[in-house]
Scaffold this active site. Structure first.
Site, mmCIF file in Angstrom:
data_model
loop_
_atom_site.group_PDB
_atom_site.id
_atom_site.type_symbol
_atom_site.label_atom_id
_atom_site.label_comp_id
_atom_site.label_asym_id
_atom_site.label_seq_id
_atom_site.Cartn_x
_atom_site.Cartn_y
_atom_site.Cartn_z
ATOM 1 N N CYS A 88 0.588 -1.239 -0.127
ATOM 2 C CA CYS A 88 -0.162 -0.043 0.202
ATOM 3 C C CYS A 88 0.981 1.278 -0.149
ATOM 4 C CB CYS A 88 -1.101 0.064 1.301
ATOM 5 S SG CYS A 88 -2.389 0.991 0.896
ATOM 6 N N HIS A 194 -3.731 -4.956 -0.363
ATOM 7 C CA HIS A 194 -3.298 -5.308 0.922
ATOM 8 C C HIS A 194 -3.309 -7.017 0.797
ATOM 9 C CE1 HIS A 194 -3.390 -1.739 3.586
ATOM 10 N NE2 HIS A 194 -4.100 -1.270 2.925
ATOM 11 N N GLU A 196 -2.254 -8.990 3.144
ATOM 12 C CA GLU A 196 -2.954 -9.581 4.521
ATOM 13 C C GLU A 196 -4.383 -9.521 4.723
ATOM 14 O OE1 GLU A 196 -2.555 -4.950 5.250
ATOM 15 O OE2 GLU A 196 -1.478 -6.730 4.211
#
Length: 214
Positions: A88, A194, A196
């Site tokens: 990001c 992202h 994650e």
């Protein structure tokens, strides 16, 4: 193998650390994931991850505030060639400059600048928030090799990286026009999305980054 996730006050890193620990655990072996603000840990890590949430200028200020960290990044990543992943705003910081709240110098690793998103269709909302389909450039980057065409990843951003050299763009998404989603050169790569938060797609990216030998 040690993976250093840099903590420079850019937000909650727990989910990123957990995703890397899960991917490392599924791969087996003795990978150690360390969330750290210590330049010496970064300098000696086998892989380096720079996350980021918020404004470009704030994130760069936070990184610069860690005494010796930018020097450690240059040593580990540029001089010693350790695999690097920016996430990001961490990806955006790889650029030469960001134009959010003025002009802020970036790390200068990817020629280009970070500018406000300006979709050609005014009905397309900014910030770009939610799931979007990745459009891969060929030949496929090794870290993206395991993903199916049109794989979806999770985005939250209102600014985007415009690369001066399109060879550095490894994937885009359509949000009122093409938006850089993944960049890379040599031992460097960055994702605007992202990993994650991107479920199976994100775990695949993390697992392949951990196994990547550029």
């Amino acid at each position: 193998m040690t993976v250093a996730i840099i903590d420079y006050g850019s937000g909650n890193l727990r989910s990123a650390a957990q995703a890397f620990e899960r991917a490392a655990g599924e791969a087996g072996g003795g990978t150690i994931v360390r969330v750290t603000a210590d330049p010496d840990v970064v300098r000696h890590a086998d892989r380096v991850v720079l996350p980021g949430v918020g404004a470009f200028a704030d994130c760069k200020q936070g990184l610069d505030a860690l005494d010796g960290m930018t020097d450690a990044l240059e040593e580990a990543v540029i001089r010693n060639g350790r695999p690097f992943l920016g996430i990001c705003v961490g990806m955006q910081l790889m650029a030469e400059r960001g134009r959010e709240y003025g002009t802020t110098p970036g790390l200068g690793w990817i020629p280009g600048e970070v500018v406000p998103m300006a979709p050609a269709d005014p009905s397309v909302k900014v910030p770009h928030m939610g799931w979007n389909a990745l459009d891969f450039r060929e030949p496929r980057h090794p870290v993206l090799a395991g993903l199916a065409p049109g794989a979806h990843a999770y985005f939250v951003h209102g600014y985007h990286l415009v690369c001066h050299d399109q060879d550095h763009v490894k994937a885009t998404v359509d949000h009122g026009g093409p938006v850089t989603a993944v960049v890379g050169r040599d031992n460097l790569m960055g994702t605007q999305f992202h990993p994650e938060k991107s479920q199976a797609v994100g775990l695949s990216v993390i697992a392949r980054f951990l196994a990547w030998t550029p």
